[in-house]
Design a protein around this motif. Structure first.
Motif, short mmCIF file in Angstrom:
data_model
loop_
_atom_site.label_atom_id
_atom_site.label_comp_id
_atom_site.label_asym_id
_atom_site.label_seq_id
_atom_site.Cartn_x
_atom_site.Cartn_y
_atom_site.Cartn_z
N ASN A 21 0.86 -1.28 0.05
CA ASN A 21 -0.03 0.02 -0.56
C ASN A 21 1.05 1.40 0.02
OD1 ASN A 21 -2.80 0.65 -0.12
ND2 ASN A 21 -2.56 1.47 2.06
N THR A 22 2.03 0.61 -0.06
CA THR A 22 3.14 1.98 0.54
C THR A 22 3.60 2.38 -0.65
OG1 THR A 22 4.39 1.56 1.63
CG2 THR A 22 3.25 2.74 3.32
N LYS A 23 4.49 1.39 -1.19
CA LYS A 23 5.23 1.47 -2.04
C LYS A 23 4.54 0.76 -3.29
CE LYS A 23 9.33 -0.73 0.02
NZ LYS A 23 10.82 -1.19 -0.51
N GLY A 24 4.21 0.13 -3.40
CA GLY A 24 3.04 0.05 -5.07
C GLY A 24 3.73 -1.71 -5.08
N TYR A 25 3.01 -2.13 -6.16
CA TYR A 25 3.36 -3.41 -6.55
C TYR A 25 4.75 -3.33 -6.97
CZ TYR A 25 3.47 -7.88 -8.54
OH TYR A 25 2.95 -9.11 -9.02
N ALA A 26 4.61 -3.29 -8.00
CA ALA A 26 6.58 -3.23 -8.73
C ALA A 26 7.21 -2.86 -7.60
CB ALA A 26 5.60 -2.02 -10.16
N ALA A 27 7.24 -1.87 -6.59
CA ALA A 27 8.39 -1.61 -6.39
C ALA A 27 8.80 -2.57 -4.93
CB ALA A 27 8.20 -0.62 -5.86
N ALA A 28 7.18 -2.80 -3.98
CA ALA A 28 7.06 -4.33 -3.59
C ALA A 28 7.97 -5.28 -3.62
CB ALA A 28 6.17 -4.40 -2.75
N SER A 29 8.75 -6.14 -2.66
CA SER A 29 9.30 -7.68 -4.01
C SER A 29 9.20 -8.77 -2.43
CB SER A 29 10.90 -7.45 -3.46
OG SER A 29 11.67 -6.93 -2.02
N THR A 40 11.31 -17.26 6.16
CA THR A 40 12.20 -17.26 5.02
C THR A 40 11.00 -16.84 3.57
OG1 THR A 40 11.28 -19.79 4.59
CG2 THR A 40 13.51 -18.88 5.73
N LYS A 41 11.76 -16.84 1.80
CA LYS A 41 10.69 -16.99 1.45
C LYS A 41 9.89 -17.87 0.38
CE LYS A 41 13.60 -13.87 -1.48
NZ LYS A 41 13.96 -13.36 -2.46
N GLY A 42 10.78 -19.09 1.10
CA GLY A 42 9.84 -20.86 1.23
C GLY A 42 8.72 -20.66 1.58
N ALA A 43 8.81 -19.76 2.77
CA ALA A 43 7.79 -19.68 3.34
C ALA A 43 6.49 -19.37 3.75
CB ALA A 43 7.83 -19.31 5.24
N PHE A 48 1.63 -18.76 -0.59
CA PHE A 48 1.52 -18.17 -1.67
C PHE A 48 2.00 -18.71 -2.88
CE2 PHE A 48 0.16 -15.67 1.64
CZ PHE A 48 -0.49 -15.23 2.02
N LYS A 49 0.82 -18.87 -4.23
CA LYS A 49 2.01 -19.14 -5.28
C LYS A 49 3.16 -18.42 -5.80
CE LYS A 49 -0.75 -19.71 -9.29
NZ LYS A 49 -1.87 -19.80 -10.15
N ASN A 50 2.84 -17.42 -5.54
CA ASN A 50 3.41 -16.07 -5.88
C ASN A 50 3.21 -14.95 -5.45
OD1 ASN A 50 1.29 -15.43 -7.30
ND2 ASN A 50 1.81 -16.74 -9.51
N LYS A 51 3.93 -13.55 -5.87
CA LYS A 51 4.05 -12.16 -5.75
C LYS A 51 2.47 -11.96 -6.02
CE LYS A 51 5.87 -7.82 -6.27
NZ LYS A 51 6.86 -6.82 -7.31
N ASP A 52 1.89 -12.08 -7.07
CA ASP A 52 0.49 -12.11 -7.19
C ASP A 52 -0.86 -12.38 -6.13
OD1 ASP A 52 1.73 -10.97 -9.61
OD2 ASP A 52 0.68 -11.57 -11.19
N ALA A 57 -4.09 -10.80 -1.51
CA ALA A 57 -4.41 -11.18 -0.22
C ALA A 57 -4.67 -10.03 0.44
CB ALA A 57 -3.99 -12.34 0.54
N ALA A 58 -3.56 -9.26 0.16
CA ALA A 58 -2.78 -7.37 0.83
C ALA A 58 -4.23 -6.59 0.75
CB ALA A 58 -1.71 -8.03 1.13
N PHE A 59 -4.95 -7.24 -0.80
CA PHE A 59 -5.31 -5.42 -1.19
C PHE A 59 -7.12 -6.30 -0.09
CE2 PHE A 59 -9.36 -5.31 -4.19
CZ PHE A 59 -9.07 -3.58 -3.43
N GLU A 60 -7.47 -7.04 -1.05
CA GLU A 60 -8.56 -7.46 -0.01
C GLU A 60 -8.45 -7.62 1.53
OE1 GLU A 60 -8.92 -11.95 -1.41
OE2 GLU A 60 -9.72 -11.37 -3.23
N LYS A 61 -7.52 -7.75 1.35
CA LYS A 61 -7.61 -7.28 3.67
C LYS A 61 -7.77 -5.73 3.79
CE LYS A 61 -6.93 -7.72 7.87
NZ LYS A 61 -7.20 -8.88 8.92
#
Length: 197
Positions: A21-29, A40-43, A48-52, A57-61
């Motif tokens: 919400n602060t960085k935007g999708y493109a800038a958030a990693s 970890t990234k593994g967790a 979640f399948k991917n960043k999308d 889920a974050a948007f819906e929350k």
């Protein structure tokens, strides 16, 4: 770290929300999210399948948080005009103290998802439609309960109300003060009073 998958998933969503919400999708990693959660990234990819999917889920929350806060205000009021005024008051406070860092997730995501994020665009469109539908129902109920004039077009008023409030809230946050909102608030309150019985 909890071994409860649902708690882990919720932690990821809660920490990802202000990042997107602060960085935007493109800038958030995903690295930003691992740093915020301490997992970890593994967790993350285990939940979640991917960043999308994380972004969705974050948007819906975020939408849920805003809708819940608005709902608290609206339920305190007895008439449709007062409920509409309560929404205006909520957004005026939102400029300085949003319940989510970065401001309105619908506005933020709609700008970014407009052309480049079809997976998120559909969620934004649905959220806007639900918000407008709630306003339409509020106005129609006000008409039925003789709080709002019978000749008011509920859909027209809801679209006007939502567009003006969402737009001026965004403008005021960009400007860094509430002056624009204060000017528009007078106009919107006047419109509410003009349709009231």
């Amino acid at each position: 770290m909890s071994r409860n998958p649902e708690l882990t998933r919720q932690l990821i969503i809660d920490k990802a929300l202000p990042i997107f919400n602060t960085k935007g999708y493109a800038a958030a990693s995903i690295s930003d999210i691992t740093a915020a959660t301490g997992i970890t990234k593994g967790a993350i990819y285990g939940n979640f399948k991917n960043k999308d999917e994380v972004a969705t889920a974050a948007f819906e929350k975020g939408v849920e948080i805003v809708a819940t806060e608005i709902g608290k205000r609206v339920r305190k009021e007895k008439t449709a005009p007062d409920k509409l005024k309560a929404i205006v008051e909520f957004y005026q406070e939102y400029i300085k103290e949003p319940p989510i860092p970065g401001g309105c997730p619908v506005m933020n995501s709609s700008i970014e998802a407009d052309d480049s994020l079809p997976f998120l665009r559909s969620k934004v469109i649905r959220s806007i439609a639900l918000l407008k539908d709630s306003l339409i129902k509020m106005v129609n109920r006000g008409i039925l309960e003789r709080q709002i004039k019978r000749d008011v077009d509920a859909e027209e008023f809801a679209n006007f109300f939502y567009s003006v409030i969402e737009g001026v809230t965004s403008l005021s946050r960009i400007e860094g003060d509430g002056r624009s909102f204060a000017f528009v608030k007078k106009f919107v309150i006047k419109q509410i009073e003009e349709i009231s019985i």
